[in-house]
Design a protein around this motif. Sequence first.
Motif: not given
Length: 678
Positions: A339-350, A418-425, A438-442
């Motif tokens: 379950e933990h490997r499911i790519r999460p829907c982050v609700g962006a609704t793109y 110091a952390q991943a994510g770039g513009q998402i962060r 969630g895009i980064v954490d996954w």
Amino acid sequence: MRDDPLLSPYQLRHLTLRNRIMSTAHEPAYSEGGMPKDRYRLYHVEKAKGGIALTMTAGSAVVSPDSPQAFGNLHAYDDEIVGWLRRLADDCHEHGAAVMIQITHLGRRTGWNKGDWLPVLAPSPVREPAHRAFPKEAELWDIDRIVSDYADAAERMQAAGLDGIELEAYGHLMDGFWSPATNRREDEYGGTLDNRLRFTHRVLDAIRARVGPDFLVGVRMVADEDWDKGLTRAEGVEIARRIVASARVDFLNLIRGHIETDAALADVIPIQGMRSAPHLDFAGEVRAAVKFPVFHAARIPDVATARHAIAAGKLDMVGMTRAHLADPHIARKVAAGAEHRIRPCVGATYCLDRIYEGGEALCIHNAATGREAAMPHEIARAATPRRVVVVGAGPAGLEAARVAGERGHHVTLIEAAAQAGGQIRLAAMNPRRAELIGIVDWRMEELERLGVETRFNTFGEADEIMAENPDVVILATGGLPNTGCVESGEDLVTSSWDILSGEAKPGSDVLVYDDNGGHPGMSAAEMIARAGATVEVISPERFFAPEMGGLNHVPYARVFAEKGVRVTINTRIRGVAREGNKLRVTMGSDYAETTGTRLVDQVVVEHGTLPDPELYEALKPHSVNGGAVDYAALIAGRAQAVVTNPEGRFRLIRIGDAVASRNIHAAIYDGLRYVKDL
Ligand SMILES: Cc1cc2nc3c(=O)[nH]c(=O)nc-3n(C[C@H](O)[C@H](O)[C@H](O)COP(=O)(O)O)c2cc1C
Ligand code: SF4
């Protein structure tokens, strides 16, 4: 996981559904000429492979030509559809999934200037703001014609070997008759509830007469419009009862709310930052009242909530629709204890916003969805492991590192921050958009599983990169804010990034100049307004935020309305000059040289990003390809093989905003498509 309620089979009359997970109807606009061809089929087959129990195909497949496509809808009125759907159904059945289709007459929820240019109709001539058509009042001959169109369409779906159909009854013609907001008729189709249900009963009778008692038929219906002038909950539940009592249907799929405007639609299909599962309890209450099979979807993006919906007896089948756009293999992963490997829907609704803008549904962070013919959801291992250095851990670099790791390469990911994510962060700094992380954490969790080496706080220098002896260097270093659209006084402006990151404190009287049209400028304006400032958003476009879809627009527009943010369109900022402790802004437009001035204490500019070329230029001479890309190979899905410098030591690939300012999806698509063939 044997006792997982979510994985327990469900018996819908003669049909055994292998678990409780379904994808509800949604038109991804993958149709070609109104037909569900290969792209459409492969999209659904992927979910079948991923273990889904039921995929409701189409979204609003149209039964009549005077219900022209609003967003690529399938032509259920055309016999040609039977062959295409048969193939789709056969392939999904082969992988154990049931297949149904949603059919409808859109009524007034479409454009008048499309398809065959037939007049749009509705029970009464009431305009729907979202699609702007002025409908004609349906005449009795229209009603007779459409009733038999429904029956014809149902027969086609049965002939195609589908397991059933669902009639759409929220915001379309059928429920248009139910709702006092849209039915002002004084004939036998208006007034009493019996009259308002007459069309529905005629359609159900005609369908049953055609398909017999065993073909599964359901109604996706609004049971409470949650609208002062609309259908009340009491009437909605009574309609549900009467439809059930007709003994013509096998399931209900429940909706709460109405969809006349984008703002209303966002309450029916909530996006990120909005409540999770807002109508689940309601659906459960209606299920208890009607004692009948109930399906439902509305922002149930995670397995825990879906499991609760089943375990608590609120639903019989739980819709995880956008969740499957993000990861079509949900049920399979749950069953495998992953379950933990499911790519999460982050609700962006793109995904949904794109179809309303004339595009096709694409997931913000799964670039394989809708591209199954060319892009894999499961990455195959490469025959030869190689050394890959990825520079930059924003969305492009993270995806490139993930895919390279899946290929079995030896991957090193270098990141200056110091952390991943770039513009998402940065984007996730707006609390309303925090789920984006969630895009980064996954990806970070996947990188760990794949054994990718990560180096943070490390500025990628050419020497250090080459010391790794890489076979491939992927530059995903992103860009930096570009405020150069201001002709003079650029040094006086603040970038949207400074606001989002918290590096610059919002002023008290702020002008936000958005010469991009997407999220960053709007999000900065939102954060400044929430901080209590007086804000004016200025856009050179003829409407503001044109890169943003209707549903994502809603929360911004709500904050702007609440905080009194002023929006000025058709206006450019020419220059900014200091005046005392204030800034004097000179404005013009594409239509007039000057349009006035403003005196404010902060000017925030959003104009996308520009890449820093230094590292790229330093690496180019050492690479085999000098950075050159074979676009034909890229499009055809072949590995890059350009050689301009045979002495070169590695292949150099630049992706994401390190090439040009774009968006998260573009960055992730780059990461996937360049690396899947390495
Ligand atoms: C791209 C897209 C198109 C949709 N089109 C339809 C449609 O035609 N008919 C319909 O009943 N619902 C449609 N929906 C709504 C979904 O069926 C579902 O109700 C909604 O996405 C909420 O469920 P979720 O949170 O699980 O995604 C659409 C959704 C998406 C994402
Ligand atoms: S675009 Fe956003 S809402 Fe749509 S499926 Fe992807 S993550 Fe979910």
